[in-house]
Motif scaffolding. Structure first.
Motif, mmCIF file in Angstrom:
data_model
loop_
_atom_site.group_PDB
_atom_site.id
_atom_site.type_symbol
_atom_site.label_atom_id
_atom_site.label_comp_id
_atom_site.label_asym_id
_atom_site.label_seq_id
_atom_site.Cartn_x
_atom_site.Cartn_y
_atom_site.Cartn_z
ATOM 1 N N VAL A 95 -14.309 -2.588 11.479
ATOM 2 C CA VAL A 95 -13.493 -3.071 10.353
ATOM 3 C C VAL A 95 -12.692 -4.333 10.672
ATOM 4 C CG1 VAL A 95 -13.347 -0.880 9.100
ATOM 5 C CG2 VAL A 95 -11.703 -1.375 10.927
ATOM 6 N N GLY A 96 -12.836 -4.879 11.878
ATOM 7 C CA GLY A 96 -12.180 -6.141 12.225
ATOM 8 C C GLY A 96 -10.673 -6.078 12.318
ATOM 9 N N LEU A 97 -10.129 -4.923 12.701
ATOM 10 C CA LEU A 97 -8.679 -4.747 12.784
ATOM 11 C C LEU A 97 -8.239 -4.491 14.224
ATOM 12 C CD1 LEU A 97 -8.222 -2.357 9.722
ATOM 13 C CD2 LEU A 97 -7.722 -4.814 9.799
ATOM 14 N N LYS A 98 -7.011 -4.893 14.520
ATOM 15 C CA LYS A 98 -6.393 -4.583 15.809
ATOM 16 C C LYS A 98 -5.482 -3.380 15.636
ATOM 17 C CE LYS A 98 -6.418 -9.251 17.629
ATOM 18 N NZ LYS A 98 -5.612 -10.334 18.191
ATOM 19 N N VAL A 99 -5.388 -2.568 16.705
ATOM 20 C CA VAL A 99 -4.524 -1.390 16.677
ATOM 21 C C VAL A 99 -3.623 -1.353 17.905
ATOM 22 C CG1 VAL A 99 -6.072 0.014 15.250
ATOM 23 C CG2 VAL A 99 -6.318 0.058 17.735
ATOM 24 N N ARG A 100 -2.547 -0.588 17.754
ATOM 25 C CA ARG A 100 -1.588 -0.388 18.851
ATOM 26 C C ARG A 100 -1.075 1.042 18.789
ATOM 27 N NH1 ARG A 100 3.629 -0.526 16.692
ATOM 28 N NH2 ARG A 100 3.714 -1.381 14.599
ATOM 29 N N ASN A 101 -0.254 1.397 19.746
ATOM 30 C CA ASN A 101 0.358 2.727 19.797
ATOM 31 C C ASN A 101 -0.697 3.822 19.643
ATOM 32 O OD1 ASN A 101 2.382 4.608 20.089
ATOM 33 N ND2 ASN A 101 3.082 4.475 17.974
ATOM 34 N N GLY A 108 -0.941 -5.946 13.044
ATOM 35 C CA GLY A 108 -1.168 -7.251 12.422
ATOM 36 C C GLY A 108 -1.764 -7.148 11.031
ATOM 37 N N ASP A 109 -2.592 -8.124 10.711
ATOM 38 C CA ASP A 109 -3.199 -8.275 9.391
ATOM 39 C C ASP A 109 -4.017 -7.043 9.001
ATOM 40 O OD1 ASP A 109 -4.150 -9.468 7.021
ATOM 41 O OD2 ASP A 109 -5.830 -10.401 8.067
ATOM 42 N N ASP A 110 -3.896 -6.603 7.737
ATOM 43 C CA ASP A 110 -4.617 -5.408 7.288
ATOM 44 C C ASP A 110 -5.904 -5.720 6.531
ATOM 45 O OD1 ASP A 110 -3.711 -6.319 4.837
ATOM 46 O OD2 ASP A 110 -2.751 -4.426 4.254
ATOM 47 N N THR A 111 -6.377 -6.971 6.599
ATOM 48 C CA THR A 111 -7.606 -7.349 5.907
ATOM 49 C C THR A 111 -8.817 -6.762 6.617
ATOM 50 O OG1 THR A 111 -6.574 -9.426 5.221
ATOM 51 C CG2 THR A 111 -8.981 -9.280 5.049
ATOM 52 N N ALA A 135 -14.898 0.637 3.306
ATOM 53 C CA ALA A 135 -13.702 1.060 4.031
ATOM 54 C C ALA A 135 -12.496 0.589 3.242
ATOM 55 C CB ALA A 135 -13.679 0.489 5.450
ATOM 56 N N GLY A 136 -11.415 1.359 3.320
ATOM 57 C CA GLY A 136 -10.210 0.965 2.599
ATOM 58 C C GLY A 136 -9.000 1.741 3.081
ATOM 59 N N TRP A 137 -7.848 1.283 2.622
ATOM 60 C CA TRP A 137 -6.574 1.920 2.929
ATOM 61 C C TRP A 137 -6.240 2.895 1.804
ATOM 62 C CZ3 TRP A 137 -4.892 1.329 7.640
ATOM 63 C CH2 TRP A 137 -5.201 0.179 8.341
ATOM 64 N N TYR A 138 -5.898 4.133 2.151
ATOM 65 C CA TYR A 138 -5.619 5.171 1.166
ATOM 66 C C TYR A 138 -4.255 5.795 1.439
ATOM 67 C CZ TYR A 138 -10.526 4.673 0.084
ATOM 68 O OH TYR A 138 -11.741 4.151 -0.279
#
Length: 178
Positions: free
Chosen positions: A95-101, A126-129, A140-143
């Motif tokens: 999904v091209g996203l960075k994660v932490r924690n 960071g960015d949620d795109t 994929a999406g944010w729910y």
């Protein structure tokens, strides 16, 4: 039992010398009586990750797989990777996203793919795109919590993670009432 049967069926002959293998008398293993090679059951480690962004959870749907429900991001651990590095790589790839924690949730044997599924929660960094890997995922999406469908069958750690996010700390008592 299915995993053990598949493993034994695929290891009838020694990978080193080709002789027929026999069951070990001391442990769960197959032994070559000719060269002494010992073969243990194969377990492929994989991660599954619930990526959160405040009160939203990232969910996806697979492309070209029988399961059509919402899924979390998942993938196999590559040689030389830690579980946490796999979480970061899989989320970035799919999904091209960075994660932490990154936080461990729990693990589960997953007999369908001879996998040990290791569950994690992680926060968006960071960015949620979303930049969808279209070879693997169809969407994929944010729910938000209230948009997450209830899972009626809790056979997977992924289902548990979705309900843990949806219902918070009392998720186990809430799902018992469904």
């Amino acid at each position: 039992a299915t995993q053990i049967w598949r493993w034994r069926e695929s290891r009838k002959f020694c990978g080193r010398c080709g002789a027929g293998t026999t069951n070990s008398t001391t442990e769960r293993a197959l032994v070559c009586p000719v060269c002494g090679q010992i073969e243990y059951p194969k377990i492929s480690p994989a991660v599954i990750v619930a990526v959160t962004n405040g009160d939203k959870l990232l969910m996806s749907r697979y492309r070209d797989r029988p399961y059509r429900g919402y899924a979390l991001i998942a993938g196999f651990v590559e040689i030389g990777e830690t579980f946490e590095e796999t979480v970061q790589r899989e989320v970035m790839e799919e999904v091209g996203l960075k994660v932490r924690n990154i936080r461990y949730f729990k693990s589960q044997p997953w007999a369908f793919t001879d996998t040990e599924m290791i569950g994690f929660f992680a926060e968006l960094d960071g960015d949620d795109t979303i930049r969808l890997e279209e070879d693997e995922l169809s969407e994929a999406g944010w729910y938000r919590r209230e948009e997450i469908p209830d899972d009626e069958v809790f056979i997977s750690v992924g289902s548990e993670m979705k309900m843990a996010f949806k219902y918070g700390s009392d998720w186990e008592s809430r799902i018992g009432a469904m």
